[in-house]
Design a protein around this motif. Structure first.
Motif, PDB file in Angstrom:
ATOM      1  N   GLY A  15      46.032  80.613  35.892  1.00  0.00           N
ATOM      2  CA  GLY A  15      45.487  79.285  35.546  1.00  0.00           C
ATOM      3  C   GLY A  15      46.026  77.994  36.098  1.00  0.00           C
ATOM      4  N   ARG A  18      43.418  75.650  38.006  1.00  0.00           N
ATOM      5  CA  ARG A  18      42.559  74.906  36.960  1.00  0.00           C
ATOM      6  C   ARG A  18      43.472  73.959  36.158  1.00  0.00           C
ATOM      7  NH1 ARG A  18      40.492  80.586  34.238  1.00  0.00           N
ATOM      8  NH2 ARG A  18      41.982  81.142  35.772  1.00  0.00           N
ATOM      9  N   ARG A  65      43.655  83.950  49.815  1.00  0.00           N
ATOM     10  CA  ARG A  65      43.609  82.649  49.479  1.00  0.00           C
ATOM     11  C   ARG A  65      43.822  81.864  51.039  1.00  0.00           C
ATOM     12  NH1 ARG A  65      45.531  81.284  43.471  1.00  0.00           N
ATOM     13  NH2 ARG A  65      44.534  83.229  42.721  1.00  0.00           N
TER      14      ARG A  65
HETATM   15 MG    MG Z   1      43.710  82.739  39.007  1.00  0.00          MG
END
Ligand code: MG
Ligand code: IPE
Ligand code: IPE
Length: 231
Positions: A15, A18, A65
């Motif tokens: 997280g 985010r 990524r």
């Molecule tokens: Mg993640």
């Protein structure tokens, strides 16, 4: 101080991106805050009765990524180990690593080896940091180890196989915590979590703190573990 019954707690530290986005910041800002959350939780865990803390820091899939983000994550690992090892050592924390270290950049491997070596004799919390870790990859590597020594194969059973995994010598996780609201394991401790209790919270990892950990442990206390038997 209240302690709980979960000896081994595993956390999928999710997280960060985010968390940064809600603040209008780039993802590395969230990753930095995630490191702060890790510092807090490692300090809080022993007082809550946790003996083993496994944290998912970088998965075998996270190489997908953008290279700049991967670079930041690798730098943060080095920074975390450099800045924390003295204090963790004083607190008797034993640092171990899960995952295939061979694919990690040299600068990370050096710091990982130093941290593991320096804390190897410590008797307190075992902090298992999973980097370049994937549950499937770990199982495949364990199978390769088994095949490398045919003697192993004769007596291979669940317990013996467990000793070929990266978590050899550790108990299975009692509780797997997933912040950020995603209800999935994302390839973390697949073999070991067969009977783990799973706790999902919408709290994003950088906001996770001791009171969140307590909340998870309190919920764990309410669970009835049956392991396939009946109540
Ligand atoms: Mg993640
Ligand atoms: C966790 O946060 C860190 C790693 C997976 C390395 P994320 O970077 O996955 O954050 P979200 O899921 O995009 O919010
Ligand atoms: C899991 O988070 C891996 C780590 C926290 C290191 P991800 O962000 O990679 O998982 P998915 O992609 O949401 O499943």
């Amino acid at each position: 101080m209240t302690t709980y019954g979960a000896r081994h707690v595993a956390i999928i530290m999710d997280g960060n991106g985010r968390w940064a986005a809600t603040r209008g910041q780039p993802r590395p800002y969230g990753h930095r805050a995630g490191v702060e959350a890790l510092r807090r939780i490692v300090r809080a865990a022993p007082g809550l009765g946790v003996e083993y803390l496994s944290v998912f820091a970088f998965s075998t899939e996270n190489w997908k990524r953008p290279p700049e983000e991967v670079e930041v994550l690798m730098d943060l690992l080095v920074e975390y180990l450099r800045s924390e090892v003295d204090e963790l050592d004083r607190e008797q924390v034993k640092i171990v690593f899960l995952g295939d270290a061979r694919a990690m950049p040299e600068r990370c491997r050096r710091e990982m080896e130093t941290a593991a070596r320096r804390t190897a004799q410590n008797q307190g919390l075992v902090l298992a940091i999973a980097v370049n870790y994937g549950g499937r990859d770990e199982i495949v590597r364990a199978v390769r180890r088994a095949l490398a020594n045919p003697e192993n194969l004769k007596s291979l059973d669940e317990e013996a196989f467990g000793e070929l995994l990266d978590t050899a010598g550790m108990p299975d996780p009692d509780l797997v915590i997933r912040p950020s609201g995603e209800v999935r394991l994302s390839n973390f401790l697949l073999w070991q979590s067969a009977y783990a209790e799973i706790y999902v919270t919408p709290v994003l990892w950088p906001d996770f703190d001791e009171s969140e950990l307590r909340r998870a442990l309190e919920q764990f206390e309410q669970r009835e573990r049956r392991y396939g038997g009946h109540a």
